[in-house]
Design an enzyme around this catalytic site. Structure first.
Site, PDB file in Angstrom:
ATOM      1  N   PRO A 252       0.778  -1.240   0.000  1.00  0.00           N
ATOM      2  CA  PRO A 252       0.000   0.000   0.000  1.00  0.00           C
ATOM      3  C   PRO A 252       0.811   1.294   0.000  1.00  0.00           C
ATOM      4  O   PRO A 252       0.232   2.370   0.069  1.00  0.00           O
ATOM      5  CB  PRO A 252      -0.824  -0.106   1.288  1.00  0.00           C
ATOM      6  N   LYS A 255       6.777   2.104   1.711  1.00  0.00           N
ATOM      7  CA  LYS A 255       8.162   2.142   1.237  1.00  0.00           C
ATOM      8  C   LYS A 255       8.320   3.122   0.083  1.00  0.00           C
ATOM      9  O   LYS A 255       9.367   3.772  -0.055  1.00  0.00           O
ATOM     10  CB  LYS A 255       8.605   0.732   0.854  1.00  0.00           C
ATOM     11  N   ASP A 296       1.716  -6.518 -13.673  1.00  0.00           N
ATOM     12  CA  ASP A 296       2.244  -7.760 -13.128  1.00  0.00           C
ATOM     13  C   ASP A 296       3.762  -7.712 -13.276  1.00  0.00           C
ATOM     14  O   ASP A 296       4.290  -7.527 -14.371  1.00  0.00           O
ATOM     15  CB  ASP A 296       1.669  -8.947 -13.901  1.00  0.00           C
ATOM     16  N   ASP A 312       9.836  -5.877  -2.070  1.00  0.00           N
ATOM     17  CA  ASP A 312       9.194  -6.409  -0.864  1.00  0.00           C
ATOM     18  C   ASP A 312       8.158  -7.414  -1.368  1.00  0.00           C
ATOM     19  O   ASP A 312       7.018  -7.058  -1.647  1.00  0.00           O
ATOM     20  CB  ASP A 312       8.552  -5.286  -0.056  1.00  0.00           C
ATOM     21  N   CYS A 365       7.927 -10.168   4.794  1.00  0.00           N
ATOM     22  CA  CYS A 365       7.437 -10.117   6.179  1.00  0.00           C
ATOM     23  C   CYS A 365       7.030 -11.525   6.608  1.00  0.00           C
ATOM     24  O   CYS A 365       5.878 -11.780   6.938  1.00  0.00           O
ATOM     25  CB  CYS A 365       6.286  -9.125   6.318  1.00  0.00           C
TER      26      CYS A 365
END
Length: 434
Positions: A252, A255, A296, A312, A365
């Site tokens: 969202p 970063k 994509d 990420d 994460c």
């Protein structure tokens, strides 16, 4: 059998009392639990459908809170229920889920027992109301309690104990006991006028429970919400000085805003248009600039290479279990394996978009070594033109550990006395040449 209305939903008989206020919220919470435990969906992804009949934001928030607290304490709630029934209820029985919700409201959220059960029983139209009422009453008379340290799902304990040891498992149990505090991120040279604790420049931690929108500086775009751990990958890229940066899988957008605030010319790429809408809103609010591309990653081709790349990557998200406890119950080893394979493909593709001498940061994460360490080691084995660049003194807080490989691994237990932090894996690579 209960009558059904024209939409197929149970309809109250004339001799039945009306449902207690708040029942609709509990019905939404029950739908959220079903989405997470039976369908394997994230709670927040299921909220729009489950909360369709709730017009007030506070009702939707309460439904989400009830479901999340059940998932934080699921093994312990089930142990209580099983201790008060002659025969165990099936794991997917509605009666079990309704009892979980009534118990967690009373034992964790502070709802009076009569209110918890009065909003629970209407969820069992045509079902075993007497059983649920009896089990709940027996546990209340017994003055049942939940353990201070929640019990994690056995499969999760087995994986994490093997990977990280007993201390990390115990720290994870302590972390999941309560939702996390509120972390803010902002340009270090423009700190907000708020009081809190800071782990690094551009970070401030406040107690949880505050309404973000009404806080000082939010409307003026002085800061954005971002867990401290999530801010670490971008910190390893340093100052931008107008260099070109790709933020891949950007939504969202925390970063992206870090990189823009650090002076990079940022291109933010993500496949989800709905998630990018939130990124655009935050860019508008903060006055930061970035080119936003819906694409994509495995099909997108940049017009020119970048000086730095931040990937990420999509992952199991088991490292953010305290914020999203559903991950502990819906993520299976097969999914972890598939996600790791996808990360390897993304990392392989992104590496070719980096200029010689440029820096690539890969992060997830996740608490699963299969997704972080193993992907990074396989990448280095494939690409002799890349090397690891471990953090150097002063780049990160001294509490953050660097592995012998030069990777950064944030584990449960980090900053625990100050409210903890999400768990991440981060690797910084530099391409030869330049």
């Amino acid at each position: 059998m209960a009558e059904r209305n024209h939409r197929g939903r149970p309809q109250r008989r004339p001799d039945q009392p009306p449902a207690a206020p708040g029942t609709a919220t509990r019905r939404a919470a029950l739908s959220l639990l079903d989405a997470a435990l039976r369908k394997g969906l994230p709670l927040e992804a299921a909220l729009d459908s489950a909360g369709r009949g709730l017009s007030r934001p506070e009702d939707r928030a309460l439904a989400l809170a009830i479901a999340a607290e059940v998932l934080r304490r699921l093994p312990d709630l089930d142990s209580l229920i099983d201790s008060a029934t002659q025969r165990p209820l099936p794991d997917d029985a509605k009666a079990r889920s309704v009892l979980r919700m009534a118990l967690v409201q009373t034992l964790v959220l502070g709802t009076p027992p009569h209110a918890a059960i009065s909003t629970a029983l209407p969820l069992l139209e045509g079902g075993p109301r007497r059983l649920v009422h009896g089990v709940f009453g027996a546990l209340m008379r017994r003055e049942a309690t939940l353990p201070e340290l929640p019990t994690l799902p056995p499969a999760v304990v087995e994986r994490w104990r093997k990977a990280w040891g007993n201390d990390v498992v115990t720290s994870a149990a302590r972390l999941i006991a309560a939702p996390p505090p509120l972390d803010l991120c902002f340009p270090p040279e423009r700190p907000p006028e708020l009081e809190g604790i800071s782990f690094a420049p551009g970070h401030l931690r406040l107690p949880r429970g505050q309404a973000v929108v009404g806080m000082t500086g939010f409307g003026e775009g002085q800061w954005w919400v971002q867990d401290f751990s999530a801010s670490v990958p971008a910190r390893l890229l340093g100052r931008g000085e107008r260099r070109r940066a790709f933020d891949l899988c950007a939504a969202p957008g925390g970063k992206t805003m870090q990189l823009a605030a650090a002076g990079y010319e940022v291109t933010a790429v993500d496949a989800s248009e709905s998630r990018l809408a939130r990124l655009r809103e935050n860019l508008d609010r903060t006055g930061l600039r970035a080119e936003v591309v819906t694409a994509d990653l495995l099909e997108w081709q940049p017009p020119e290479p970048a000086d730095v790349i931040l990937l990420d990557a999509p992952c199991s998200a088991t490292g953010i279990f305290r914020r999203h406890p559903d991950v502990l119950h819906r993520v299976r080893p097969s999914a972890i394996q598939a996600l790791a394979k996808g990360q390897a493909g993304m990392l392989r593709r992104a590496a070719d978009w980096l200029t010689p001498g440029g820096t690539l940061v890969y992060s997830v994460c996740s608490l699963e070594p299969q997704e972080g360490e193993e992907v990074a080691r396989a990448f280095l084995a494939e690409r002799s033109d890349f090397r690891v660049a471990p953090p150097i003194g002063g780049e990160l807080p001294e509490q953050l550990a660097t592995s012998p490989d030069g990777f950064v691994r944030l584990l449960p237990g980090l900053f625990e006395d100050q409210g903890g932090a999400d768990s991440f894996f981060i690797a910084r690579f530099v391409r030869s040449g330049g």
